[in-house]
Design an enzyme around this catalytic site. Structure first.
Site, PDB file in Angstrom:
ATOM      1  N   CYS A 189       0.825  -1.205   0.000  1.00 29.67           N
ATOM      2  CA  CYS A 189       0.000   0.000   0.000  1.00 29.67           C
ATOM      3  C   CYS A 189       0.861   1.258   0.000  1.00 29.67           C
ATOM      4  CB  CYS A 189      -0.952  -0.014   1.197  1.00 29.67           C
ATOM      5  SG  CYS A 189      -0.179  -0.428   2.760  1.00 29.67           S
ATOM      6  N   TYR A 190       1.854   1.318   0.885  1.00 28.39           N
ATOM      7  CA  TYR A 190       2.719   2.496   0.928  1.00 28.39           C
ATOM      8  C   TYR A 190       3.425   2.707  -0.416  1.00 28.39           C
ATOM      9  CZ  TYR A 190       2.351   2.974   6.075  1.00 28.39           C
ATOM     10  OH  TYR A 190       1.920   3.177   7.356  1.00 28.39           O
TER      11      TYR A 190
END
Lengths: 336, 336, 336, 336
Positions: B148-149
């Site tokens: 996600c990051y």
């Protein structure tokens, strides 16, 4: 000894926090609280104060304030505050101004806020960051109480100034709880807007950016560019600042912090990332730092309404009256 | 046309999101869901699914999965996922792996996670960031679905690579909702710990730092150092990334973004700071950027469980089967 | 005068609250804190206490506790607490037990909890609701500190007992913040579970139901059935109880409350609905009531960790030692 | 077949939800959206809609609405809505009114709201609770869409009416998320006011009390008194209602619910307490019930903006046009 104390602007959050701090203060005696409206019993304005304190909220009146107060806290919006300073400064009253009116140079003030109507007293004001301006605060009658973002940022950055590569910009990514936006109604602080949300606002040219940059130069004594971006976070109180900077050479970041703040009772050097919950409700500023080669990461946290406003105002007032700086400053967090 | 689809690891949040996305997908037909425990009706495991879908949660079995699936989503912890890839890759099944097992070079993987047990397939895996690897994804049988990051960071940074001063570090200050920490019980995700709190964690050496740095080099084709610090924020879903970088020369940041993403239906260039609330519930990545002289600020937001995991996995699966990439991708936010 | 004080069970939230209350208490001197694990510096266990208090967390030892303490707070799970009471009661130590072990009749205790191993002392324990048992608390060496739900419920209901139609059931709809569920990890207190959520749990047969019903009979001296349903709400601290009851004849509800609590410094009769925010951080219980014909609605709020646990324990300890009941009890709310 | 559809009052939360529901509706085609201000692109008013839908927000104009719409949703404040109904009813347009203007008898309306200016159409309006008024809705041109509190309360209570002891009052303790208070700025919905807080408001005489009581009589066909107390809770969307009632004789509560709602696709009888999280984002109403002797506890939950407003409006519109009731109704929750 009792010192007669007033608060002008008691309707907002910082006004309430000042009241809460002064209730048990051993020297400052809260005699009067003022507001432009809400002229009722204080505990009707702030319901949590029922059965705790009895005081009427009155219309502010310069003559009366001057006569009845040795110490005045101004918890007013900018522009409003300078009217009171102008009227009170020569009357022998000591003033802590929580607004922005005396924090900046004239030039930066007028660039960021509005025309200044009390230029004279600008030079008399001392920037009230106790850890860096303690002795000056002790001698002044007018303290410009620092903004919340500048407080958390400066305490984090200043110890590292000698080690920074000044050719690189320093970046401040700040996050503030919603109480920082004040009690005034706005779509931004509507629960539905900010709950389960997060966003940056006024990136780069927030007013606190000038305050931070001017004080980095004044207190840090170096020419440094700090780029500042605040974010609003879905919690009520507390603030966390994350700083990214470039070093001239490798350092032991925690050692530098410890050396700097070893004797400071309200700055805690942390060995892991600082948290808002450890400082909410207190005057503490918690700081952690870590390097990666020549890159430096610093993170600091404060209670935006206390260390970022009202308890810092109280620390400054303590100093102005020659009292122990820590008198009445809250140490015990709201955690869990 | 219907394509037989399975999810291995349906107990967690990303497994649930996959189920929710597949229920109305016009081509992928969810035939089986697997988990190591919780062998009951799926709607007993995820109560919100009652009367919405009926499927038993079964013990995963490689032979059965291979026989009954043309498409498999692996929503498993790292290390666990590679066991399934190893067993399924040669069986003609297309695999989207949501874990970290095939996202990194062998060296960085073993440095950050554990010994890799399926080195062979590392080279077969395609990093599934559709906007940058669309054609490769279309040809592979194994997609390493991005973290996600990294998703939020790479989509924000990559358009600016040609303009960056590579002698300066790029700083990524990331903030993630608690669902990113998973369903597993931990003191960090206890409500009392994180509610009214905020803190950085694993600063600088979070595992996603390697993923971001490797992909910046691969996709950005330049040698660049990104320093990454994630923060946990008190909200359930959504992620916001703020990036600070140094430019070689002044640029029109929004124009560069618009040119780059003009034809991308799921990247929205914003004219004001991006917000989590505008993307939570969707596959969108919203990006805003602003410069100050040679300093660049970029902020992007995604739903960490969708664009940061499950809807990106679906986009990749669509591509792998020659379907329209946007098929079944959610556009409608949970807002307000 | 200083009274040597210990806390057994300092790891949890109520243990932490006791520490916070005792730090500035003028008489009770916190000498020792015990826990079954976490044997480290207290400020390492509760990070917010760094630079505030220095005490080691030790393994509890009956002999040592008895020798070194005149007052012991037991902040332990039920069943564990009675072991300590059994070992300490005869040693001349005064004990405030925050667990449920001495709150109920033997019959109800064993029905709701487990076999009681210290039946003897059951009869020696006084139920520590100061407003209703003040004089008995002053004479005892063992206080059973009331549960949080019973505290908020009993303070709300007891003034109205003489006016109630006892043929009708009284309904208590209670709402508690997540800190009430304790620090132990559980799916229910996972942030993602309870954030943006709300639900009833253990409806009708929650353990506190027996405590409320027994005390309504004991303190209210009437046979009354109260049906109790607790709900979990997405906030950290605070509790609100809404009560629905049937009257024998029309009454002036607020007058009855005011008459009853006129001289009680820590019960505030409100003229509008009570709020959690006005009491969080304090020992106050705020109560409001309103009728509609023969129907009565009462709503009361407390801080579940203070008035519902630790500050009530302190009030009881003050009484047991003949001190002013209000000594060290917090009055100043966390609001805003 | 496409049916031309308009929304009047698109600025608020229920207006936004209607837009979100209609975007993918297979029959209702959203042609126009109106508001009294904010005349800009719809996605500028609701930023989450960028790149999702393009429609201008226009000033409402009766003639134009009548010409260009077969179906109109009125998402307006009370009093405003009746002006549109009055102007549109005879023009052959079908209307779903989400306001309170046609929900009550004239007497109760004027008691609770204001003078009614369209008394004529009061008798033409059908109360749009599909599970109880399905066939009437199918035949009308004007639906009074139920309030959120009445929807959750009536669905919970109505199945039990035949078993209730009508000499006892029925108590409804309702809890609503802040989106129920609307987008208008108010101190109550300021984040700092309601975050970490909870309180009852308008106890007993909230406007929805009359709506609930009238419909209990109309739909339940018995004379029953329900006392209603709403509470505001710190979450954005969702509502939970807890009901306390007295039975004539012991019953099997869950069986009664199951029998009643067996064929209802959007009422789910739960075997444990219903939760907001399982219904937020959907049209579902989840209900659980439990008895203790002659006392009955029921708890139901809905999404206040969907089942309590916009998706119920859509269900009614489906029925009015002879479509399948469930067309386009959301089933998939926002959970986790």
């Amino acid at each position: 000894m009792k010192i007669k104390t007033s608060i002008v602007g008691v309707s907002g959050y910082t006004g309430l926090e000042l009241v809460k701090l002064l209730i048990h203060h051993p020297v400052f005696e809260l005699n009067a609280v003022y507001a432009s409206e809400n002229h009722q019993e204080l505990s009707a304005l702030h319901c949590c104060l029922k059965d705790v304190i009895k005081l009427p909220v009155s219309e502010a009146n310069l003559t009366q304030i001057a006569q009845e107060s040795e110490l005045v806290f101004l918890a007013l919006p900018h522009q409003k505050a300078m009217e009171y300073v102008k009227g009170l400064y020569d009357k022998g009253v000591k003033i802590v101004d929580l607004s922005a009116d005396y924090r900046l140079s004239l030039e930066k003030y007028e660039e960021n806020y509005c025309t200044h109507l009390d230029k004279e007293n600008l030079k008399n004001a001392v920037y009230g960051l106790p850890e860096y301006n303690r002795s000056q605060v002790a001698k002044t009658s007018l303290v410009a109480n620092p903004g919340c973002y500048p407080t958390a940022s400066l305490l984090a950055i200043l110890p590292f100034i000698p080690y920074l590569d000044l050719n690189h910009t320093l970046y401040i990514d700040a996050k503030s709880g919603v109480s920082g936006a004040g009690k005034k109604l706005a779509q931004t602080s509507h629960f539905v807007t900010i709950n389960e949300n997060l966003f940056a606002y006024s990136p780069i040219n927030h007013r606190h950016s000038s305050e931070i940059n001017e004080q980095l130069k004044k207190l840090g004594k170096e020419n440094l560019k700090a780029l500042f971006v605040p974010h609003l976070i879905p919690l009520t109180r507390g603030m966390l600042v994350s700083v990214y900077a470039r070093l001239k050479e490798p350092i032991e970041a925690l050692e530098i912090l410890q050396t700097k703040y070893n004797n400071e009772p309200f700055v805690r050097v942390r060995r892991t990332c600082s948290q808002i919950k450890n400082v909410a409700g207190t005057h503490f500023c918690d700081i952690f730092a870590k390097t990666d080669g020549l890159d430096l990461f610093i993170t600091s946290s404060i209670d935006n309404l206390l260390r970022g406003a009202s308890s810092q105002a109280l620390a400054n007032a303590n100093l102005m009256f020659g009292l122990e700086e820590s008198l009445g400053l809250p140490q015990i967090a709201y955690a869990p």
